[in-house]
Design an enzyme around this catalytic site. Structure first.
Site, short mmCIF file in Angstrom:
data_model
loop_
_atom_site.label_atom_id
_atom_site.label_comp_id
_atom_site.label_asym_id
_atom_site.label_seq_id
_atom_site.Cartn_x
_atom_site.Cartn_y
_atom_site.Cartn_z
N LEU A 328 0.82 -1.21 0.00
CA LEU A 328 0.00 0.00 0.00
C LEU A 328 0.86 1.26 0.00
O LEU A 328 0.43 2.31 -0.46
CB LEU A 328 -0.92 0.00 1.22
CG LEU A 328 -1.95 -1.13 1.31
CD1 LEU A 328 -2.67 -1.07 2.65
CD2 LEU A 328 -2.94 -1.05 0.16
N GLY A 329 2.05 1.16 0.55
CA GLY A 329 2.94 2.32 0.62
C GLY A 329 4.13 1.99 1.50
O GLY A 329 4.23 0.91 2.07
N GLY A 331 7.37 4.03 4.13
CA GLY A 331 7.91 5.22 4.77
C GLY A 331 9.35 4.98 5.17
O GLY A 331 10.02 4.07 4.69
N GLY A 332 9.83 5.81 6.10
CA GLY A 332 11.23 5.74 6.48
C GLY A 332 11.60 4.49 7.24
O GLY A 332 12.77 4.12 7.28
N PHE A 333 10.63 3.84 7.89
CA PHE A 333 10.97 2.71 8.73
C PHE A 333 10.24 1.42 8.36
O PHE A 333 10.33 0.45 9.08
CB PHE A 333 10.69 3.05 10.21
CG PHE A 333 11.59 4.11 10.74
CD1 PHE A 333 12.86 3.81 11.17
CD2 PHE A 333 11.18 5.43 10.75
CE1 PHE A 333 13.70 4.79 11.65
CE2 PHE A 333 12.01 6.42 11.21
CZ PHE A 333 13.29 6.10 11.66
N GLY A 334 9.55 1.41 7.25
CA GLY A 334 8.90 0.17 6.87
C GLY A 334 7.90 0.36 5.75
O GLY A 334 7.67 1.47 5.27
N VAL A 336 3.92 -0.88 4.18
CA VAL A 336 2.57 -1.26 4.60
C VAL A 336 1.96 -2.12 3.50
O VAL A 336 2.02 -1.77 2.31
CB VAL A 336 1.70 -0.03 4.86
CG1 VAL A 336 0.30 -0.45 5.33
CG2 VAL A 336 2.34 0.87 5.91
N LYS A 349 1.89 -3.12 8.75
CA LYS A 349 3.13 -2.35 8.60
C LYS A 349 4.29 -3.21 9.06
O LYS A 349 4.34 -3.64 10.22
CB LYS A 349 3.08 -1.05 9.40
CG LYS A 349 4.35 -0.20 9.21
CD LYS A 349 4.19 1.21 9.75
CE LYS A 349 4.35 1.26 11.24
NZ LYS A 349 4.42 2.66 11.75
N ASP A 446 4.83 13.95 13.93
CA ASP A 446 5.00 13.66 12.50
C ASP A 446 3.66 13.84 11.77
O ASP A 446 3.23 12.95 11.01
CB ASP A 446 5.55 12.24 12.29
CG ASP A 446 6.22 12.07 10.93
OD1 ASP A 446 6.54 13.09 10.29
OD2 ASP A 446 6.43 10.91 10.51
#
Length: 634
Positions: A328-329, A331-334, A336, A349, A446
């Site tokens: 699905l997408g 980010g900086g740490f994982g 999803v 996630k 954030d």
């Protein structure tokens, strides 16, 4: 029930007539006892039953039951009944594997049930056994030979395993209380070919019985049967004895001096090798001890949360996400991934990095497991298994807000003004809850469109609490290192002394992005237009705020209301954090419709030189979240 039992007996008879001996496990030692050591590794009690040897017991988690099957002269079955309740006479019923309501049953169990089937040697050389899903599924199961010198001893096949809990992906038409029916159950015929369940059951449990695949061991082998076995269970062979190599006679006796030098060299080399081995063994044991200690500490950290959240195994989430194939997408740490657990669509996630990511994982689990609000994304559960760290959330069908305000294509059409107002209000309510309604103030740290998720009706929810910090209510601010996303950071981050007002500043940036339908920092723009907040500062001073409003027809039709919303955003963008509103004030303005309550707004939103950011009062050094401090009203 009698009709179902009769039908399953017919199904079993058809399979038995069609196939050579395939039945389940062990047996009959010619001169020694053959046993099944049955262990319950499930988190719940099971009631195993075995026929025709008879009997049945209540088997609590971690307990074992040894069944002597020596001298068995016919094929047999073993299964775990689940969800049972019995009266004082031992009569009752179970959700799965029931047989007439008796604990010590003599008949085959009612589906759905995972079966271990066996036939003894009966004077022949081998036992035949398998795990069958013809009658459906209710618990994972292992059926393994007990090792002697090797895996199962000489002549043994590996033994079948069905380690995956497949009920989470059971098709709707196969679902039953406590388990998952085979497709041919209840179809009114005994013609139940293995192909009718191959597509689903066989995919999940490759060792399951289909098309005459069974397992063998020499007659008299003992076996271990495990309900809800650990993943990737293996039985290591016993080490072979180590014998010194033979030394032949010397053709010539060496001189004593040469012999002495050889002895010295051998002694030195041997001592060095021995020292190296000792160091390596010590290092290995220390590393193992440290790893075990770390795992125990992590278990303690997460143990308190299990009552509030589901705890998943890594394999369960592999199955639920189709091996992490639908991203699905990220980010900086994982990343999803979309998945399905039972009837519910989920978002999983998966953290890709250790270290800081692991700390964020713990912060997020501790924080969001103890707070509940309609505008915060719901955490369903987590996985903390060895190096695997995953979070399981409710699935938000419209995905993240950034797709709707930055994109311009058919899948993400421009949002109308009323929808944008609703989203802004929901974000404000979520932040107001975190800042003012929890026992400790929670600074999200954030806030950005990528962390705001939308459901089918464009209701907005805050997500991703990996960077959050707690602030005691008797402390005005905390000292912490800079964290967050460039473009959304309040000026006071330069001092590392922050309050929950950094979220208010980020909220102001998001408001401007929603209204202007562009990123705050957009390097695709000309140099003078890269920074949106700088543009806002210039336009408000020249009285041309309307130039920044999204050019979609609906937005242009509400210019006056949109400009008032932009002024609310500018109130949140004040450089001096003391001049920014509390989020509860923002919510009151949005809900009342009176957008003129703010006064003395400075038109400077970007700090270009060292200045007073309004930091004063008591300082607190931020701690890791504590679950007991986070509860608050909905």
């Amino acid at each position: 029930m009698r009709a179902v039992v009769t039908q399953m007996a017919a199904v079993s008879a058809a399979l038995a007539l069609r196939s050579p001996p395939f039945f389940f496990l062990l047996l009959v030692a010619n001169s020694k006892a053959t046993t099944l050591n049955i262990t319950n590794r499930c988190s719940h009690t099971v009631w195993p039953a075995a026929v025709p040897v008879g009997g049945g017991v209540q088997l609590d988690p971690g307990k074992s039951w040894t069944l002597n099957v020596s001298g068995l002269t016919s094929s047999g079955r073993l299964w775990a009944r689940t969800g049972c309740s019995f009266d004082g006479r031992g009569e009752g019923s179970c959700q799965t594997g029931d047989c007439g309501g008796t604990l010590a049953c003599k008949d085959y169990g009612q589906p759905p049930v995972t079966l271990a089937e066996f036939r003894t040697g009966q004077g022949q050389a081998d036992d035949f056994f398998d795990i069958s899903l013809v009658n459906g599924f209710n618990v994972p199961m292992d059926f393994l030979p007990v090792p002697t010198l090797g895996l199962g001893g000489p002549g043994c096949s590996k033994g079948p395993r069905c380690e995956a809990n497949i009920t989470s992906r059971c098709p709707t038409e196969l679902q039953a209380p406590g388990g998952c029916n085979n497709a041919c159950i209840g179809n009114g015929t005994s013609n139940c070919e293995p192909t009718t369940y191959t597509a689903f059951f066989k995919q999940m449990c490759p060792d399951a019985y289909t098309d005459y695949n069974d397992f063998t061991c020499p007659a008299g082998t003992n076996y271990q049967v495990i309900f809800c076995p650990p993943f990737n269970l293996t039985v290591s062979p016993a080490p072979a004895s180590s014998l010194p190599a033979p030394i032949g006679p010397s053709s010539k006796r060496p001189e004593s001096s040469i012999l002495r030098s050889h002895v010295v060299i051998i002694a030195l080399v041997g001592g060095f090798l021995l020292l190296a081995v000792l160091v390596a063994v010590t290092f290995f044991r220390c590393n193992q001890r440290a790893q075990r200690q770390q795992e125990m500490e992590e278990e303690e950290e997460f143990g308190e949360l299990q009552g509030a959240l589901l705890r998943f195994t890594f394999q369960q989430l592999q199955v639920a996400t189709w091996q992490f194939t639908h991203k699905l997408g990220e980010g900086g740490f994982g990343s999803v991934f979309k998945g399905q657990f039972g009837e519910e669509i989920i978002a999983v996630k998966r953290l890709d990095r250790a270290g800081q990511g692991k700390m964020q994982f713990l912060a997020e689990v501790q924080t969001i497991s103890s707070i509940h609000h309609i505008n915060l994304v719901r955490l369903i559960g987590f996985c903390a298994e060895k190096s695997h760290r995953l979070l399981v959330y409710e699935y938000m069908p419209k995905r993240s807000l950034d797709r709707w305000i930055y994109s311009r294509h058919d899948d993400y059409a421009p949002l109308d003004w009323s929808t944008r107002c609703k989203i802004i209000t929901h974000i404000a309510k979520g932040l107001s809850y975190l800042h003012e309604e929890c026992t400790k103030k929670i600074a999200h740290l954030d806030v950005k469109p990528q962390n705001i998720l939308l459901d089918d009706n464009y209701n907005a929810k805050l997500s991703d609490f990996g960077l959050c910090k707690l602030i005691d209510r008797d402390m005005s601010q905390v000292v912490t290192r800079m964290r967050g996303t460039p473009g959304y950071l309040a000026p006071e981050w330069l001092t590392s002394q922050i309050t929950e007002k950094v979220d208010v500043y980020s909220f102001g940036v998001v408001v401007m992005e929603i209204i202007c339908a562009r990123k705050n920092l957009d390097i695709s723009q000309s140099e003078e237009n890269i920074h949106l907040i700088t543009l806002v500062e210039e336009k408000v001073k020249s009285g041309r705020l309307v130039d920044l409003i999204d050019k979609s027809t609906d937005m242009q039709a509400h210019k006056q209301d949109v400009v008032e919303m932009m002024k609310l955003g500018m109130w949140c963008l004040q450089i001096d954090c003391r001049k920014r509103p509390n989020m509860s004030e923002v919510v009151n303005l949005l809900e009342s419709g009176d957008m003129k309550a703010y006064t003395n707004i400075s038109n400077n939103f970007v700090a270009t030189s060292p200045t007073n950011f309004g930091m004063a009062g008591n300082l607190s050094y931020s701690d890791s979240p504590e679950v007991s401090n986070l509860s608050g009203r909905r």
